[in-house]
Structures are given as C-alpha cells and as structure tokens.
Design a protein around this motif. Sequence first.
Motif, PDB file in Angstrom:
ATOM      1  N   LEU A 178       3.452  -2.730  28.912  1.00 27.24           N
ATOM      2  CA  LEU A 178       4.506  -2.044  29.649  1.00 27.24           C
ATOM      3  C   LEU A 178       5.883  -2.570  29.276  1.00 27.24           C
ATOM      4  CD1 LEU A 178       2.796  -1.988  33.161  1.00 27.24           C
ATOM      5  CD2 LEU A 178       2.847  -0.157  31.454  1.00 27.24           C
ATOM      6  N   TYR A 179       5.980  -3.889  29.137  1.00 33.92           N
ATOM      7  CA  TYR A 179       7.243  -4.431  28.656  1.00 33.92           C
ATOM      8  C   TYR A 179       7.025  -5.800  28.024  1.00 33.92           C
ATOM      9  CZ  TYR A 179       7.528  -6.925  33.234  1.00 33.92           C
ATOM     10  OH  TYR A 179       7.282  -7.698  34.349  1.00 33.92           O
ATOM     11  N   LEU A 180       8.013  -6.232  27.242  1.00 35.82           N
ATOM     12  CA  LEU A 180       8.022  -7.514  26.563  1.00 35.82           C
ATOM     13  C   LEU A 180       9.253  -8.283  27.031  1.00 35.82           C
ATOM     14  CD1 LEU A 180       7.255  -5.999  23.071  1.00 35.82           C
ATOM     15  CD2 LEU A 180       5.695  -7.538  24.268  1.00 35.82           C
ATOM     16  N   ARG A 181       9.049  -9.534  27.412  1.00 36.38           N
ATOM     17  CA  ARG A 181      10.157 -10.336  27.924  1.00 36.38           C
ATOM     18  C   ARG A 181      10.230 -11.658  27.178  1.00 36.38           C
ATOM     19  NH1 ARG A 181       8.231 -11.566  32.399  1.00 36.38           N
ATOM     20  NH2 ARG A 181       7.920 -13.804  32.027  1.00 36.38           N
ATOM     21  N   LYS A 185      10.071 -20.289  24.788  1.00 35.39           N
ATOM     22  CA  LYS A 185       9.396 -20.477  23.502  1.00 35.39           C
ATOM     23  C   LYS A 185       8.568 -19.274  23.089  1.00 35.39           C
ATOM     24  CE  LYS A 185       8.889 -25.531  23.683  1.00 35.39           C
ATOM     25  NZ  LYS A 185       7.908 -26.649  23.641  1.00 35.39           N
ATOM     26  N   TYR A 186       8.257 -18.406  24.021  1.00 31.11           N
ATOM     27  CA  TYR A 186       7.315 -17.332  23.756  1.00 31.11           C
ATOM     28  C   TYR A 186       7.900 -15.991  24.185  1.00 31.11           C
ATOM     29  CZ  TYR A 186       4.047 -21.264  23.503  1.00 31.11           C
ATOM     30  OH  TYR A 186       3.425 -22.431  23.173  1.00 31.11           O
ATOM     31  N   VAL A 187       7.140 -14.939  23.893  1.00 30.42           N
ATOM     32  CA  VAL A 187       7.402 -13.616  24.439  1.00 30.42           C
ATOM     33  C   VAL A 187       6.248 -13.282  25.368  1.00 30.42           C
ATOM     34  CG1 VAL A 187       7.544 -11.146  23.916  1.00 30.42           C
ATOM     35  CG2 VAL A 187       8.786 -12.792  22.505  1.00 30.42           C
ATOM     36  N   ALA A 188       6.573 -12.876  26.585  1.00 30.17           N
ATOM     37  CA  ALA A 188       5.553 -12.475  27.550  1.00 30.17           C
ATOM     38  C   ALA A 188       5.338 -10.973  27.452  1.00 30.17           C
ATOM     39  CB  ALA A 188       5.976 -12.857  28.968  1.00 30.17           C
ATOM     40  N   ALA A 189       4.085 -10.559  27.257  1.00 28.80           N
ATOM     41  CA  ALA A 189       3.728  -9.143  27.217  1.00 28.80           C
ATOM     42  C   ALA A 189       3.063  -8.781  28.537  1.00 28.80           C
ATOM     43  CB  ALA A 189       2.773  -8.868  26.058  1.00 28.80           C
ATOM     44  N   ARG A 190       3.630  -7.810  29.245  1.00 30.90           N
ATOM     45  CA  ARG A 190       3.112  -7.422  30.570  1.00 30.90           C
ATOM     46  C   ARG A 190       2.345  -6.119  30.470  1.00 30.90           C
ATOM     47  NH1 ARG A 190       1.072  -6.980  35.143  1.00 30.90           N
ATOM     48  NH2 ARG A 190       2.057  -7.711  37.059  1.00 30.90           N
ATOM     49  N   THR A 191       1.088  -6.158  30.888  1.00 27.21           N
ATOM     50  CA  THR A 191       0.285  -4.947  31.027  1.00 27.21           C
ATOM     51  C   THR A 191       0.122  -4.677  32.521  1.00 27.21           C
ATOM     52  OG1 THR A 191      -1.848  -6.082  31.119  1.00 27.21           O
ATOM     53  CG2 THR A 191      -0.961  -5.583  28.922  1.00 27.21           C
ATOM     54  N   ARG A 192      -0.610  -3.625  32.867  1.00 21.73           N
ATOM     55  CA  ARG A 192      -0.858  -3.352  34.289  1.00 21.73           C
ATOM     56  C   ARG A 192      -1.647  -4.484  34.936  1.00 21.73           C
ATOM     57  NH1 ARG A 192      -0.531   2.209  36.042  1.00 21.73           N
ATOM     58  NH2 ARG A 192       0.233   3.550  34.361  1.00 21.73           N
ATOM     59  N   GLU A 193      -2.491  -5.150  34.157  1.00 17.41           N
ATOM     60  CA  GLU A 193      -3.400  -6.139  34.725  1.00 17.41           C
ATOM     61  C   GLU A 193      -2.795  -7.539  34.815  1.00 17.41           C
ATOM     62  OE1 GLU A 193      -4.331  -4.114  32.164  1.00 17.41           O
ATOM     63  OE2 GLU A 193      -5.338  -2.662  33.487  1.00 17.41           O
ATOM     64  N   ARG A 194      -2.059  -7.955  33.764  1.00 15.14           N
ATOM     65  CA  ARG A 194      -1.617  -9.351  33.725  1.00 15.14           C
ATOM     66  C   ARG A 194      -0.550  -9.541  32.655  1.00 15.14           C
ATOM     67  NH1 ARG A 194      -5.596 -13.221  30.347  1.00 15.14           N
ATOM     68  NH2 ARG A 194      -3.552 -14.170  30.092  1.00 15.14           N
ATOM     69  N   LEU A 255      12.585   1.118  36.872  1.00 15.57           N
ATOM     70  CA  LEU A 255      11.320   1.074  37.601  1.00 15.57           C
ATOM     71  C   LEU A 255      10.185   1.256  36.594  1.00 15.57           C
ATOM     72  CD1 LEU A 255      12.297   3.316  40.657  1.00 15.57           C
ATOM     73  CD2 LEU A 255      12.544   0.829  40.392  1.00 15.57           C
ATOM     74  N   VAL A 256       9.222   0.330  36.635  1.00 13.94           N
ATOM     75  CA  VAL A 256       8.150   0.312  35.647  1.00 13.94           C
ATOM     76  C   VAL A 256       6.918   1.018  36.200  1.00 13.94           C
ATOM     77  CG1 VAL A 256       6.720  -1.135  34.151  1.00 13.94           C
ATOM     78  CG2 VAL A 256       9.023  -1.890  34.793  1.00 13.94           C
ATOM     79  N   GLN A 257       6.445   1.999  35.460  1.00 14.60           N
ATOM     80  CA  GLN A 257       5.264   2.772  35.858  1.00 14.60           C
ATOM     81  C   GLN A 257       4.067   1.853  36.046  1.00 14.60           C
ATOM     82  OE1 GLN A 257       5.439   6.340  35.947  1.00 14.60           O
ATOM     83  NE2 GLN A 257       3.491   6.212  37.028  1.00 14.60           N
ATOM     84  N   GLY A 258       3.438   1.920  37.223  1.00 18.84           N
ATOM     85  CA  GLY A 258       2.205   1.181  37.456  1.00 18.84           C
ATOM     86  C   GLY A 258       2.373  -0.215  38.003  1.00 18.84           C
ATOM     87  N   LEU A 259       3.621  -0.689  38.173  1.00 14.31           N
ATOM     88  CA  LEU A 259       3.847  -2.022  38.722  1.00 14.31           C
ATOM     89  C   LEU A 259       4.669  -1.924  40.003  1.00 14.31           C
ATOM     90  CD1 LEU A 259       4.702  -4.181  35.562  1.00 14.31           C
ATOM     91  CD2 LEU A 259       2.485  -3.860  36.681  1.00 14.31           C
ATOM     92  N   THR A 260       4.437  -2.866  40.902  1.00  8.88           N
ATOM     93  CA  THR A 260       5.182  -2.906  42.153  1.00  8.88           C
ATOM     94  C   THR A 260       5.861  -4.263  42.292  1.00  8.88           C
ATOM     95  OG1 THR A 260       3.241  -3.695  43.368  1.00  8.88           O
ATOM     96  CG2 THR A 260       3.602  -1.303  43.285  1.00  8.88           C
ATOM     97  N   GLY A 261       6.725  -4.380  43.285  1.00 10.25           N
ATOM     98  CA  GLY A 261       7.401  -5.646  43.531  1.00 10.25           C
ATOM     99  C   GLY A 261       8.375  -5.987  42.419  1.00 10.25           C
TER     100      GLY A 261
END
Length: 284
Positions: A178-181, A185-194, A255-261
């Motif tokens: 869904l997004y990359l942050r 030191k790293y890039v965090a990849a966010r999916t619907r699950e984790r 607003l990111v599809q599928g994520l809340t908060g």
Amino acid sequence: MNDAPLNILLVDDEPLARERLRTLLADLAPTLPTRVVGEAEDGEAALALVVAAPPEQRPDAVIVDIRMPRMDGLELAQHLARRASEAPAVIFATAYDDHALQAFEVDAVDYLVKPVRLPRLAAALDKVRRRRGEAAGPAAHTVTALDGLRDRLQAGGRRFLSCHERGRILLVPVEAILYLRADTKYVAARTREREFLLDESLVRLEQEFADRFVRLHRAVLLARDALAGVERARSGEGANDGADGGAAGESWVALVQGLTGADGRLPISRRQWPQVKTLLREPS
C-alpha cells in the motif's frame, strides 16, 4: 585456490535445459569438479532453496535462465545480491541477441548464450572458482548494476521485494504494498496485513516503480490504487518537508484504502500536493 567442487544450483523452467547443463558439468568434472546441489524451475523456488540450504549445500554459483514464469532470472539475481556474505555468483543463461548482450558486461555477473557450449561454461565456472574465498558480500555497485541491467533490457520492475527476517527471506508482492516509508536504515513496506522492513533505497524504488507509486512527501510513496481520498490534517499530522498541502495554511492527509487509524492517514507535503490532486481527478 580452493579446489573443492563448486556447488551449483540450476534454475530453468525447461527440464531439458537443466539436463543439458548437468551433462556439460559431468563432462567438465575431470578438470573442474562441480556438484549440483539443487534444481528449480523458477526464481521463487530457487530463492527458497538458497535460503534453506545448510552450509555444506550452499551454492557457489547459480546458473539461471532469464525468462521464466513467476520470478525471472534477473529478479532472482537482485534478491540474491542482497544476501550480503551469502550471495552466490550468478551466471545467466540467455537467448538474447548479440546487441542485447552488451548489457551483461557488468561486474560480478556472467552469461552463457543458449545453446550453452562447453568452453564457455568452463570459462564462467573457472571465474567463479578463482573468486571463491575472496572477501564476500556484493558491493553496492553490483546491486546497482543488476538493477540497471533490468532497465537496459526493458524487463520491467520486480514482482516481489525481499524482506530478511529471522534468517528467512520473505517475498512481498509489489502489488500488495500500500505504501513505502523511508526509515533510518530501511524502507518499511506496508501491506493490509503488516509491515516489512526492506534493505532498499526509497529513491531507487520510486524510479523502478514510477507507474505504481506516487510520492506524498520525502519519506513516503503511496500506491496509486491505494489512495482512497484526502482529508484536512488534524493537529500534528502535517509532513515535515513543506507540509501545507493545497492552499496556504491548510494541511492534508491521504487516506489509505484498507487501513484505519494512524496507519491509514499519511501527510501530504505542499510540494507533492499538485500531483496528488491530479491523481484524485483521474478515473478509477
């Protein structure tokens, strides 16, 4: 020089191609001993074999076809090159024409033209044998060279990104991100699950997947199809690189599809606001 047999992993979706390589390796045995430690019909299966291999079965070289289903040879090489000291040498087997072969002249990779000939295979494996035991770990320029090779061959972006976690490699489908942050030191990849931590450059990911992601601010790329809308930012939600999206004094969040908060609300910088607005106007 280490004269122990070279451990070889054969990766090709054609069983006959793998069988031909086995025959050629057997012919080389008197002068260049090798041991086939595994076979795979695509890059995903090959990567699993490499990760699971005990030290004595770890491949010194992977001979890999470029065009395969699921995960091609170029993408496999990119994942392997990020395995630090455990990265095997990569030898591509290719049916590309002579003009395209110029793209393979990069350090730490070699290539064989199909149908593979015995002298050329011997030369490639001898190079691996001479390099075995040198200070391991792919230099950053090797990873960059492989990324550039994919670009020059117009092979498109990778289908997976790899996450090294607790001695395993987890393959994260790009289409599920869904997004990359960018982190410290790293890039965090966010999916619907984790969330998955990647040893990647956000700038490089933006270049490789320009058609899939849009930049929200200097540290975040959002998947275009994950943009559900925008809202005015709440207190403390602004980006830190020119946060006032839209009109002066107004800050906006995507607003990111599928994520809340908080995970589903990403700040938009003033600099990136125009392209986000343009994306919102595009037909879904």
